[in-house]
Every structure is written in C-alpha cells, then in structure tokens.
Scaffold this motif. Sequence first.
Motif, PDB file in Angstrom:
ATOM      1  N   SER A 122       0.804  -1.221   0.000  1.00  0.00           N
ATOM      2  CA  SER A 122       0.000   0.000   0.000  1.00  0.00           C
ATOM      3  C   SER A 122       0.838   1.274   0.000  1.00  0.00           C
ATOM      4  CB  SER A 122      -0.934   0.013   1.211  1.00  0.00           C
ATOM      5  OG  SER A 122      -0.193  -0.048   2.424  1.00  0.00           O
TER       6      SER A 122
ATOM      7  N   GLN B 152       2.866   2.658   2.252  1.00  0.00           N
ATOM      8  CA  GLN B 152       2.760   3.458   3.464  1.00  0.00           C
ATOM      9  C   GLN B 152       3.265   2.625   4.643  1.00  0.00           C
ATOM     10  OE1 GLN B 152      -1.341   4.317   4.455  1.00  0.00           O
ATOM     11  NE2 GLN B 152      -1.987   2.200   4.203  1.00  0.00           N
TER      12      GLN B 152
ATOM     13  N   PRO C 108      -5.003   0.774   0.379  1.00  0.00           N
ATOM     14  CA  PRO C 108      -4.453   1.336   1.613  1.00  0.00           C
ATOM     15  C   PRO C 108      -5.454   1.417   2.765  1.00  0.00           C
ATOM     16  CG  PRO C 108      -4.915   3.078   0.036  1.00  0.00           C
ATOM     17  CD  PRO C 108      -5.206   1.785  -0.660  1.00  0.00           C
TER      18      PRO C 108
END
Length: 429
Positions: free
Chosen positions: A11, A13, A279
């Motif tokens: 994702s 992140q 995400p």
Amino acid sequence: MKKPFKWDDYSDQPALLQDKAYKKSMRKKERVSLLYTLFSSFILLPLGLLMMPFVKRKEISSTEFFSLGVDWQRETQTTQLLLEELEVQSILVRFKLWEMDRLDELKKFILQNSDKKIILKILQDREHVEDLQLLKNDLHVIFTTLGTSVTFYEIGSTINRAKWGFFSVREYLHFYQVAYDLKKNEFQNIQLLGSGVIDFEFYFTVHTLFNFCKCKYDGVAALLYVDRRGAPENMQLGFTLTDKIALLSTLVWLSPKTKQALHVTETNWPLSNTAPYAPTSEYECVSEKVYADYMLRYYLLAFASQQVDSVSWHQLIAAGYGLVDNREGIKKREAFFTYKFMFATLKNAQFLRMDIKRSYYIFQVLVDDRLLQIHWSFKETTLKNQDFFDVYSKSGKKIEDEILTIGSSPVYIFITKEVGQQVNASERI
C-alpha cells in the motif's frame, strides 16, 4: 528504538504501529505540544470560519493545477511512456530518507522530466526525526544534488499519524526548521512546502501555521482525502470538499508563516477487490467506474474553488489505488482515460463559474474561446442534446444521443461559439 514502523510495500505506506505502550509513552512525552494543538484550534478554527467569506479567489493556472503522483521506482520505463501519453506538465514524486543510496537514480528520473514542474515529497522515518544532525546532512546532500531542478520540496508527510514517525507538531516543526535553515543559509533559490496534514484534521494544520517556530513556508501542502465520506460532495461535520478547501485556504491566508499558496499533494479513493494493495479496508473501496467519477469531480470542485494551486492525484501506477494496475502486466483503468481527457481538455481553461442547484452541478470554463460546461447530478436526469452542443463522455467518447442522461459521471458539453454567450445548457427535460 530507531524505526518504530515497518514499511508496507503493498500500500506504499507504513504499517500500523503495534507497540501500544511505546505510542502511549511518546504521546505523554509530547503532551505540551498536543495541548497547544488543542487550545490553538479552539481559537483559530472559529476565526477561520468567520473570515472565510472575505478570502478572495486567485487566478489558478490550469496547466499547473493538474498534477500527478508518480512512483519513479515502479515500472520505470512504462512510467515514462505513460507520462508522455498523458502529456502532464506537473508531477509529484516521493523520496524516502532511508534510501539515500538511491538519490542518483532519482536525479536521473528528475532530469528525464526536466520539462515538468516537480514536487518532491521527502518522506521521514523515526531515525531522521530523532537525529536532526543526520537529517541536516541528508537534506544538504539532496538540495545539493537536485537544486532547482525540483520546483517544490515538500518537507515531511502525514505528520498527524504516529505510524509515519511524528508524535506531535512540535516534533514536525523541529524537523521542518532544519530544512528551512538550510534554505535560508545555503539554498536560497529552492522552495519549501510544509504542514503535510492528512484528512480533515485542521487542528493540526492550525498548529503548523500559527506557532513560535522561526521558519516559514513557500506554500502549504495538504493531503486532503475525503474517501471515507464517499463522494467528494458528501459532508463531514457539515463540510463538503469545497467547504474544507475554503477553510484551509482561509487558514493559509491568515497565517504569518506562509506565502499564499495551497497544494493538495495527495488524494485518491481505494479500489475494490485489490487487497492487500488497497491502503484502507474494503469498506472504503469503490469500483473503477466510481473511482473515475469521483476523481474527475474532485478535480472540478477543487479547480472551481480557485483557491488550490495544484492537486496531485496519488498516483499513476498502483494496484490498489492508481490509474494503472500493474499486477498482471499493465492495465489502464477507466480513470486513466478520464484523467487524460480531463487534462487535454482543461489544461488551458479559463474558469468562469460553478452552478449548483438541487444536487445538479454545472462547471463552466472557456477553452480556446469556446464555452465548455461539465454537467453531473446526484439524481439521474435528462437533457436535450441541442444542435449547438458538442458532447463527450468523461473519457472523451463522442455522444450523439438525442437525449443526454446526466448522472454521477460528468458529461462535457461544448457550446457553439455563436450561441455560447446566450444559452444556458442547464435547462433539463
């Protein structure tokens, strides 16, 4: 503990922090800063609301407004070909401070795109937040290597999420101060964006804009997501996207810390059935069609505000939220063609007005001296296709139906120059 978070390559992140005791102790350590965040927002957010009607709109450059996030490390050759196809003139790229050994690769990519305006989002880790000398050394290398080939350096990102490495605005301001001091003393020609708050949590934004830090911004960056509320027109605490932009722009206008420039440097919607690449959870995810609709409407609403200097869609290639899916080869999603037609059509547009009546939206601009109206509606309705209309779908397909269906997918209606000044295409049947 130098690295309290782990990066999630799916994702793009950091993963959630699992050590609750560590988070609690760090927040306790930063309680003075957190209290200032709370109390300053009690005073300045109401002031911002009162001053919203008095903030004047700017004349926004449409060419620079439509920006696109690009992962320079992913499908590099394909990325370059896609950028050439889209012909975008503004891009945003991210650079991780824990990957300084890849700076030369980044420089090569930036030089390949020297014809574009570039925002470089510098991502922090906990080590650089804690060790400001290390931060100074690495920023000095970055500024020396890239200089003014980068239009804006966005210093830090997502500062109000602990998993990104900051536990208070105080920590962020100390982090930003290092970059500002380097600019002031050695790199006067570079431009810095700051703040970097994600979502509608403007109490953190207030603290970044009203404080005792001896630093200033060349513009404010905001990660203004609205995906958890569904459509960009939906409300959160009584605020639509347009209202959020107006309040944020007012805070920028009131702040003595920044030039009057506002850049949305990250926004998108997650896509259904793309886990683990999405995400967020499946609850927030949308279909590819809805994603394209929301993206276009977000851009139109933000541009109509005439208060946002650029919006960088996050991003070009990403399985869980991008314009292009790269899980099994390269698949251009509906949003890719929507973005392509949007930019090709509006890159030289002159904004005129936005009309909203009973959930029916008409965005109006001049394009090469032709009147263009873009229509969409929450309630599906119909519109007669007049002889003086030239109609296209959101992805640029010619529509010649006698009766136009106006719904959630925006429809482009060019109006013949001779009648453009006399007709209002909003008369529905």
